[in-house]
Design an enzyme around this catalytic site. Structure first.
Site, PDB file in Angstrom:
ATOM      1  N   GLU A 129       0.858  -1.190   0.000  1.00 24.49           N
ATOM      2  CA  GLU A 129       0.000   0.000   0.000  1.00 24.49           C
ATOM      3  C   GLU A 129       0.894   1.240   0.000  1.00 24.49           C
ATOM      4  OE1 GLU A 129      -3.669   2.031   2.537  1.00 24.49           O
ATOM      5  OE2 GLU A 129      -2.600   0.299   3.353  1.00 24.49           O
ATOM      6  N   ASP A 169      -8.162  -4.117   7.383  1.00 26.12           N
ATOM      7  CA  ASP A 169      -7.170  -3.053   7.551  1.00 26.12           C
ATOM      8  C   ASP A 169      -6.587  -3.102   8.957  1.00 26.12           C
ATOM      9  OD1 ASP A 169      -5.579  -0.991   6.600  1.00 26.12           O
ATOM     10  OD2 ASP A 169      -7.031   0.590   7.030  1.00 26.12           O
TER      11      ASP A 169
END
Length: 401
Positions: free
Chosen positions: A131, A277
């Site tokens: 990410e 997450d």
């Protein structure tokens, strides 16, 4: 001699349909069949799950940490093992350890650790999610702005080389830092490209989808929102059928009413998929931890920097399933798909994950009628049984066997 057994006693959800009074037969780590309970051969070992639901294990595409460690802080195989083990009690049988924007050296170490984890066949390890660092500073969220930068030829070559040694490689990029031609090259190499941490508009997002981007990272968070004259990245994620979108369903990152609107409006074949997450806190009693040298505080169900910026989530997958089912009102079968089949489809792995069919991985989660995890199997091996594993571990040490 082959290992063959049948799980009975639960309603079986195969990813598409429900089966009452049936058994799931497993052979050598793979699903063999779903049979009427009365049709089980006498030489097959029978395991009674004690009621409830038996469903495909959850597939989590965004997991920053767990068990007291963050991949960024310890980019090694031991951390990957710890993270996978920490999430298993919550029904996650396949996950992408996720590296948040960091230095080239840390990124290289994480990739090397992922390659080693793949060779060792670490249970639950699916691949990596990088990410960043090719994001937009305007939508940086908790990412360190000093480490965000445009993608170079060397970065592109590194990603393509890494994909050759990883089962799955997903990378989150922003159009502000990456050219469409690079996205095409990455997608052609088998890398899943997700748009996120971006202030881009609908037209640009559409161009990137045409170039090969197929996902959007944590829908509604760290991205341009829907406006009356500019649909933004949120609008693109919902309106463009080629895009799937991750969703953090904890009631903190996205309001339940907003989730309902998005689910009704999402264009197919792309789906909205549940992601955790998750950070280091999962499976621990930690009250704080550090990320890129900054302290993140665990309070009231959320994780935040000192200035209040959300920094990942204090969420596991079964909690996300319960929330999307009970609070948002999604039918249970669809909630389970959002945690298993749909994420597997988003990364091209539904031929083996997210459903029960002959030859698929025997990755399974047994749930009580209250949707608590009772048992978890990865490749036919039981890795969690309620009441037989420590629920909390010290935040100062890694999870051990």
């Amino acid at each position: 001699m082959s290992d063959r057994f049948a799980l009975t006693g639960a309603r079986i959800f195969d990813g598409d349909d429900w089966h009452e009074g049936h058994a799931l037969v497993v052979r050598d780590g793979l699903v063999e069949a779903i049979l009427p309970a009365g049709a089980i051969a006498s030489d097959i070992r029978v395991v009674d799950t004690g009621g409830g639901v038996l469903a495909p294990g959850f597939v989590d595409l965004q997991v920053n940490g767990g068990g007291g460690v963050m991949l960024n802080d310890h980019p090694d195989v031991a951390s990957i093992e710890t993270i996978c083990r920490a999430h298993a009690p919550f029904g996650t049988t396949a996950l992408l350890p996720t590296l948040i924007t960091d230095t080239p050296g840390i990124t290289a170490a994480a990739v090397a650790a992922g390659e080693a984890a793949a060779l060792r066949k670490v249970p639950g390890f699916l691949g990596l999610h990088l990410e960043g660092p090719h994001l937009s500073i305007a939508r940086k969220g908790a990412h360190d702005p000093a480490l965000i930068r445009p993608m170079t030829d060397a970065d592109q070559a590194m990603l393509i080389a890494a994909r050759q040694k990883l089962p799955v490689l997903l990378t989150t990029i922003a159009p502000e830092s990456v050219e469409p031609a690079r996205v095409s090259a990455l997608a052609k190499a088998g890398i899943v490209v997700s748009l996120g941490h971006s202030d881009t508009g609908y037209a640009t997002a559409s161009t990137f989808a045409e170039a090969g981007a197929s996902m959007v990272t944590h829908l509604f968070n760290a991205m341009s929102q829907i406006g009356n004259r500019e649909p933004g990245l949120v609008g693109a994620a919902i309106d463009i059928g080629a895009l799937s979108a991750g969703l953090i369903a904890d009631g903190i990152h996205v309001d339940p009413a907003t989730i309902k609107i998005a689910l009704r409006a999402k264009q197919s074949p792309g789906k909205i998929v549940l992601v955790s997450d998750a950070m280091a806190t999962i499976g621990t009693d930690m009250t704080s931890f550090t990320l890129n040298g900054r302290t993140i505080y665990r309070r009231d169900g959320s994780l935040r920097l000192a200035d209040g910026t959300l920094a990942g989530a204090d969420l596991d997958m079964i909690s996300a399933v319960r929330f999307i089912h009970r609070v948002v009102g999604v039918e249970l079968s669809e909630a389970l798909r959002m945690a298993s089949l749909y994420p597997a489809q988003a990364i091209g792995q539904s031929h083996r994950l997210g459903r029960f069919a002959n030859g698929t991985a025997a990755d399974m989660v047994a749930l009580s009628d209250d949707l608590d995890t009772k048992g978890v199997w990865i490749g036919g091996e039981k890795v969690f049984a309620a009441g037989s594993a420590t629920a909390l571990i010290s935040g100062s040490s890694r999870l051990t066997s």
